[in-house]
Write a protein that holds these residues in place. Sequence first.
Motif, short mmCIF file in Angstrom:
data_model
loop_
_atom_site.label_atom_id
_atom_site.label_comp_id
_atom_site.label_asym_id
_atom_site.label_seq_id
_atom_site.Cartn_x
_atom_site.Cartn_y
_atom_site.Cartn_z
N GLU A 3 69.14 11.41 8.32
CA GLU A 3 68.11 10.94 9.24
C GLU A 3 68.00 9.38 9.44
O GLU A 3 67.52 9.05 10.28
CB GLU A 3 66.65 11.70 8.69
N GLN A 4 68.06 8.89 8.09
CA GLN A 4 67.86 7.54 8.14
C GLN A 4 68.90 6.67 8.96
O GLN A 4 68.42 5.76 9.80
CB GLN A 4 67.87 6.87 6.72
N LYS A 5 70.04 7.04 8.86
CA LYS A 5 71.21 6.59 9.60
C LYS A 5 70.93 6.89 11.25
O LYS A 5 71.29 6.03 11.82
CB LYS A 5 72.54 6.77 9.21
N LEU A 6 70.61 7.80 11.34
CA LEU A 6 70.27 8.41 13.02
C LEU A 6 69.16 7.44 13.43
O LEU A 6 69.27 6.84 14.59
CB LEU A 6 69.83 9.93 13.09
N ALA A 7 68.22 7.52 12.50
CA ALA A 7 67.09 6.47 13.33
C ALA A 7 67.20 4.93 13.36
O ALA A 7 67.23 4.42 14.46
CB ALA A 7 66.01 6.43 12.37
N THR A 9 70.51 4.15 14.09
CA THR A 9 71.36 4.17 15.10
C THR A 9 70.83 4.12 16.53
O THR A 9 71.02 3.28 17.30
CB THR A 9 72.26 5.47 15.18
N LEU A 10 69.78 4.93 16.86
CA LEU A 10 68.82 4.85 17.90
C LEU A 10 67.96 3.62 17.97
O LEU A 10 67.98 3.06 19.29
CB LEU A 10 67.84 5.96 17.76
N LYS A 11 67.80 2.84 16.70
CA LYS A 11 67.01 1.45 17.09
C LYS A 11 68.09 0.52 17.62
O LYS A 11 67.68 -0.22 18.35
CB LYS A 11 66.42 1.35 15.78
N ARG A 25 80.19 6.01 25.18
CA ARG A 25 81.02 5.17 24.32
C ARG A 25 80.21 4.09 23.50
O ARG A 25 80.44 3.90 22.63
CB ARG A 25 82.22 4.76 25.05
N ASP A 26 79.38 3.62 24.33
CA ASP A 26 78.60 2.79 23.74
C ASP A 26 77.70 3.24 22.45
O ASP A 26 77.61 2.20 21.47
CB ASP A 26 77.63 1.81 24.85
N PHE A 27 77.09 4.34 22.87
CA PHE A 27 76.19 4.95 21.75
C PHE A 27 77.10 5.18 20.40
O PHE A 27 76.95 5.11 19.45
CB PHE A 27 75.43 6.21 22.24
N LEU A 28 78.39 6.00 20.85
CA LEU A 28 79.38 6.40 20.02
C LEU A 28 79.64 5.06 18.92
O LEU A 28 79.58 5.26 17.79
CB LEU A 28 80.60 7.02 20.57
N HIS A 29 79.97 4.02 19.55
CA HIS A 29 80.43 2.67 18.84
C HIS A 29 79.28 2.41 17.79
O HIS A 29 79.30 1.97 16.76
CB HIS A 29 80.60 1.66 19.90
N VAL A 34 76.99 2.20 12.44
CA VAL A 34 75.68 2.33 11.19
C VAL A 34 76.10 3.31 10.26
O VAL A 34 75.66 3.16 8.89
CB VAL A 34 74.61 2.58 12.15
N SER A 35 76.86 4.41 10.66
CA SER A 35 77.10 5.56 9.75
C SER A 35 78.08 5.14 8.84
O SER A 35 78.35 5.82 7.77
CB SER A 35 77.21 6.81 10.52
#
Length: 162
Positions: A3-7, A9-11, A25-29, A34-35
């Motif tokens: 959850e923390q790394k997902l948050a 990533t979204l930020k 692909r930008d989101f994936l990068h 982050v993860s």
Amino acid sequence: MGEQKLAETLKQYYDQWSMKHPSDRDFLHIAQKVSGMDLKWFHNYWINTTKTIDYGIKDVKYDAKSTTITLVNNGLVPMPIDFGVMTTDKKIITYQIPMNMTHTWKEKDIYGDFKTMPYWPWTQKEYTLTIPYTKSQLTALGIDFSQRIADVNMENNFVEVK
């Protein structure tokens, strides 16, 4: 990922791409950065296919000092698995079964502590784990007690121990 790394990533994704024209692909990068995980497999299965997730409990064997569970992947999408055990004193123990495709495992989970098991090679249909609990110490066994995995057949994910 957790959850923390997902948050985070979204930020970072919002901070970097707000009011711009990003691609998947930008989101994936950003998610991989982050993860620290290799998430290309996840992107491929979720974006480019219609394959489904279907894990199940194939077999349970009770011994004098332990229980051995065989899990099976009936679907076509590999996923890390959280396998839960409920004891007779209502305690839940979670075993994380990672995949070798991610190259690194999650470190935290919003639902509490977990024990990381050896990874499940994505090419193998079955996985066996042995837990240090006897039949008399258990009330339930199950895949994904939190129900976060999009499994298409939940009927074979749980066993009530009687």
